[in-house]
Design a protein around this motif. Structure first.
Motif, PDB file in Angstrom:
ATOM      1  N   GLY A 162     -20.380  -6.758  26.369  1.00  0.00           N
ATOM      2  CA  GLY A 162     -19.553  -5.559  26.356  1.00  0.00           C
ATOM      3  C   GLY A 162     -18.122  -5.866  26.773  1.00  0.00           C
ATOM      4  O   GLY A 162     -17.171  -5.267  26.260  1.00  0.00           O
ATOM      5  N   CYS A 164     -14.959  -4.754  24.342  1.00  0.00           N
ATOM      6  CA  CYS A 164     -13.836  -3.908  24.774  1.00  0.00           C
ATOM      7  C   CYS A 164     -12.517  -4.670  24.704  1.00  0.00           C
ATOM      8  O   CYS A 164     -11.494  -4.103  24.309  1.00  0.00           O
ATOM      9  CB  CYS A 164     -14.077  -3.400  26.194  1.00  0.00           C
ATOM     10  N   HIS A 202     -15.183  -1.046  31.930  1.00  0.00           N
ATOM     11  CA  HIS A 202     -15.186  -1.548  30.553  1.00  0.00           C
ATOM     12  C   HIS A 202     -15.276  -3.066  30.524  1.00  0.00           C
ATOM     13  O   HIS A 202     -14.677  -3.715  29.680  1.00  0.00           O
ATOM     14  CB  HIS A 202     -13.927  -1.077  29.825  1.00  0.00           C
ATOM     15  N   ILE A 226      -9.112   4.297  26.242  1.00  0.00           N
ATOM     16  CA  ILE A 226     -10.514   3.898  26.198  1.00  0.00           C
ATOM     17  C   ILE A 226     -11.277   4.729  27.223  1.00  0.00           C
ATOM     18  O   ILE A 226     -10.800   4.936  28.343  1.00  0.00           O
ATOM     19  CB  ILE A 226     -10.680   2.381  26.444  1.00  0.00           C
ATOM     20  N   GLU A 267     -15.406   6.059  28.630  1.00  0.00           N
ATOM     21  CA  GLU A 267     -16.856   6.201  28.582  1.00  0.00           C
ATOM     22  C   GLU A 267     -17.146   7.693  28.432  1.00  0.00           C
ATOM     23  O   GLU A 267     -16.702   8.488  29.264  1.00  0.00           O
ATOM     24  CB  GLU A 267     -17.488   5.725  29.880  1.00  0.00           C
ATOM     25  N   ASP A 306     -16.300   3.803  24.545  1.00  0.00           N
ATOM     26  CA  ASP A 306     -17.116   2.697  25.034  1.00  0.00           C
ATOM     27  C   ASP A 306     -18.507   3.281  25.305  1.00  0.00           C
ATOM     28  O   ASP A 306     -18.778   3.800  26.385  1.00  0.00           O
ATOM     29  CB  ASP A 306     -16.488   2.126  26.304  1.00  0.00           C
TER      30      ASP A 306
END
Length: 223
Positions: free
Chosen positions: A77, A81, A105, A171, A173, A206
């Motif tokens: 991950g 990212c 991230h 970015i 979540e 994300d």
């Protein structure tokens, strides 16, 4: 590990509620998974170019997640990212990126900012400062990472309008994980999409644990 249980080096058996951050949805060493892995390993372990199974998986993901048109597989991950942020900078020609305070991230330099900030150094709640996660994060990186407060769309809009000429992307979540499983408030993600579109800024989701929320992830739930 076996099923829902793990055994430590001292022989203590416990129920595993973490399941490797939910990735082990079938538990540890499920017989069907073990059998499938054994069969694939017998055919080779690592290849430089894509394999038919990667293409099949990519096709499945594109069918599940409407926003996805093309895939790049990565080793982690963190790497995914990192590449997404670099692509956003190249595409827009802008240098700054934005993340949310408490958002995780991965461990690349640009996202190692204000993940678990010391609140005495974090600044106002509605206008957070960029706080390095480690001593090696340079001042130049801190200047290029704009930190925003999660679930505060008024503050986000104010910061975006201030930074839009230099801001490549935001970015986020859809549900903050390591910050304590904090879901986005109703309408927050849709408003974030609207604000980024109005200001020519890319929006990066994300999604890991939030793929459990529906067949198409949090993106499907919030449209």
């Amino acid at each position: 590990g076996e099923g829902c249980r793990i055994i430590d080096v001292d022989g203590n058996e416990r129920i595993d509620f973490f399941n490797n951050a939910t990735s082990l949805i079938l538990g540890h060493a499920h017989p069907a998974v073990v059998k499938a892995v054994q069969e694939r390993v017998a055919l080779g372990t690592a290849f430089h170019a894509p394999t038919p199974l990667e293409i099949e998986l990519a096709r499945m993901i594109c069918e599940r997640v409407r926003s996805v048109e093309k895939l790049r597989f990565t080793n982690s991950g963190t790497e995914a990212c990192m590449f997404a942020l670099r692509a956003a900078k190249v595409f827009t020609g802008k240098k700054k990126i934005s993340k949310f305070e408490g958002g995780y991230h991965g461990t690349s330099e640009y996202v190692s900012v204000s993940v678990h900030p010391d609140l005495s150094k974090a600044g106002p709640a509605d206008s957070p400062l960029s706080v390095p996660e480690a001593a090696d994060i340079s001042e130049n990186i801190l200047k290029e990472v704009i930190v925003m407060p999660f679930n505060n769309i008024e503050a986000v809009e104010r910061i975006v309008r201030r930074e839009k000429d230099d801001l490549a992307c935001i970015i986020v979540e859809p549900m903050m994980g390591s910050a304590g499983i904090i879901p986005a408030k109703k309408g927050f993600l849709a408003d974030l999409r609207k604000i980024t579109q109005e200001n020519q800024i890319l929006l990066i989701f994300d999604e890991v644990q939030t793929f459990r929320h529906s067949w198409g992830g949090a993106q499907e739930l919030c449209g």
